[in-house]
Design a protein around this motif. Structure first.
Motif, PDB file in Angstrom:
ATOM      1  N   LEU A 125     -78.941 -53.482 -22.666  1.00 43.93           N
ATOM      2  CA  LEU A 125     -79.594 -54.661 -23.245  1.00 43.93           C
ATOM      3  C   LEU A 125     -78.584 -55.779 -23.489  1.00 43.93           C
ATOM      4  O   LEU A 125     -78.875 -56.952 -23.222  1.00 43.93           O
ATOM      5  CB  LEU A 125     -80.310 -54.294 -24.546  1.00 43.93           C
ATOM      6  N   ALA A 126     -77.403 -55.430 -23.980  1.00 43.57           N
ATOM      7  CA  ALA A 126     -76.369 -56.440 -24.222  1.00 43.57           C
ATOM      8  C   ALA A 126     -75.922 -57.080 -22.913  1.00 43.57           C
ATOM      9  O   ALA A 126     -75.797 -58.309 -22.824  1.00 43.57           O
ATOM     10  CB  ALA A 126     -75.181 -55.820 -24.958  1.00 43.57           C
ATOM     11  N   VAL A 127     -75.695 -56.274 -21.886  1.00 43.56           N
ATOM     12  CA  VAL A 127     -75.243 -56.799 -20.591  1.00 43.56           C
ATOM     13  C   VAL A 127     -76.315 -57.699 -19.971  1.00 43.56           C
ATOM     14  O   VAL A 127     -75.989 -58.739 -19.380  1.00 43.56           O
ATOM     15  CB  VAL A 127     -74.862 -55.638 -19.636  1.00 43.56           C
ATOM     16  N   LEU A 128     -77.576 -57.336 -20.129  1.00 45.18           N
ATOM     17  CA  LEU A 128     -78.655 -58.157 -19.573  1.00 45.18           C
ATOM     18  C   LEU A 128     -78.690 -59.553 -20.180  1.00 45.18           C
ATOM     19  O   LEU A 128     -79.195 -60.494 -19.558  1.00 45.18           O
ATOM     20  CB  LEU A 128     -80.011 -57.474 -19.777  1.00 45.18           C
ATOM     21  N   LEU A 129     -78.155 -59.704 -21.386  1.00 46.30           N
ATOM     22  CA  LEU A 129     -78.154 -61.015 -22.046  1.00 46.30           C
ATOM     23  C   LEU A 129     -77.062 -61.955 -21.530  1.00 46.30           C
ATOM     24  O   LEU A 129     -77.166 -63.174 -21.693  1.00 46.30           O
ATOM     25  CB  LEU A 129     -77.991 -60.843 -23.556  1.00 46.30           C
ATOM     26  N   PHE A 130     -76.030 -61.432 -20.899  1.00 44.83           N
ATOM     27  CA  PHE A 130     -74.895 -62.265 -20.504  1.00 44.83           C
ATOM     28  C   PHE A 130     -75.259 -63.452 -19.607  1.00 44.83           C
ATOM     29  O   PHE A 130     -74.709 -64.544 -19.805  1.00 44.83           O
ATOM     30  CB  PHE A 130     -73.784 -61.420 -19.867  1.00 44.83           C
ATOM     31  N   PRO A 131     -76.154 -63.316 -18.636  1.00 46.71           N
ATOM     32  CA  PRO A 131     -76.481 -64.498 -17.826  1.00 46.71           C
ATOM     33  C   PRO A 131     -77.051 -65.662 -18.636  1.00 46.71           C
ATOM     34  O   PRO A 131     -76.974 -66.808 -18.211  1.00 46.71           O
ATOM     35  CB  PRO A 131     -77.532 -63.974 -16.832  1.00 46.71           C
ATOM     36  N   ARG A 132     -77.560 -65.369 -19.814  1.00 47.13           N
ATOM     37  CA  ARG A 132     -78.111 -66.426 -20.670  1.00 47.13           C
ATOM     38  C   ARG A 132     -76.994 -67.284 -21.273  1.00 47.13           C
ATOM     39  O   ARG A 132     -77.246 -68.374 -21.778  1.00 47.13           O
ATOM     40  CB  ARG A 132     -78.951 -65.778 -21.774  1.00 47.13           C
ATOM     41  N   LEU A 133     -75.761 -66.814 -21.198  1.00 47.17           N
ATOM     42  CA  LEU A 133     -74.628 -67.577 -21.721  1.00 47.17           C
ATOM     43  C   LEU A 133     -74.123 -68.625 -20.730  1.00 47.17           C
ATOM     44  O   LEU A 133     -73.407 -69.541 -21.103  1.00 47.17           O
ATOM     45  CB  LEU A 133     -73.480 -66.632 -22.095  1.00 47.17           C
TER      46      LEU A 133
END
Length: 176
Positions: A125-133
């Motif tokens: 879940l944390a890794v999936l959020l990275f593109p949002r940065l």
């Protein structure tokens, strides 16, 4: 490629936002039990358990709501840190042999002992959020719709996996 990653990041932001929002609301509803769940991890000094139990539901609700609304990058960073913190807390207890404790992930009616699959779930879940940065291209209506469906699908998959994991771990699963 960049648009696909941006849509994935937005979908993850929506899905994780729902996860945190609902978990925070559930923790708030059961706030009398939360200090015991936090204390069970045996990571905080006794004097910090109650303040952590008061702050955690509010933080989850706030971060989750901000992710759903689409704020970035601060809520995304906070969500990544929170998911990582939860994963590390579980990993420490697993390494200590304390896999019997409830993860406290929400859904209080389904007790769910900590285990490596939960640590992996938080990491994913944390890794999936990275593109949002990363800076995102402009989204069209179809892109936003796709991300919304993806976010809801991520949330539903999360619920399904948690329910199956909790049911497998329940004593009723071992009755014959």
């Amino acid at each position: 490629m960049a648009l696909g990653l941006a849509i994935t990041g937005l979908a993850a932001s929506l899905g994780v936002g729902l996860i945190l929002l609902i978990a925070g609301i559930d923790k708030w509803r059961h706030r009398m039990l939360l200090p015991g769940v936090i204390a069970n991890y045996r990571l905080l000094p006794t004097g910090l358990v109650l303040p952590a139990a008061k702050i955690l539901p509010i933080a989850e609700i706030g971060i989750g709501g901000a992710l759903i609304v689409g704020f970035a990058p601060l809520p995304v960073i906070l969500a990544i840190l929170l998911l990582t913190l939860f994963g590390v807390a579980m990993a420490i207890n697993i390494r200590r042999g304390r896999t019997h404790i409830d993860c406290g992930c929400g859904r209080s009616q389904l007790r769910h002992p900590v285990g490596w699959p939960l640590v992996a779930r938080n990491a994913v879940l944390a890794v999936l959020l990275f593109p949002r940065l990363w800076p995102a291209p402009s989204f069209g209506a179809m892109d936003i719709g796709t991300a919304m469906v993806g976010g809801v699908a991520l949330y539903l998959a999360y619920l399904l996996c948690n329910s199956i994991g909790a049911l497998i771990a329940s004593p009723a699963a071992y009755r014959r």
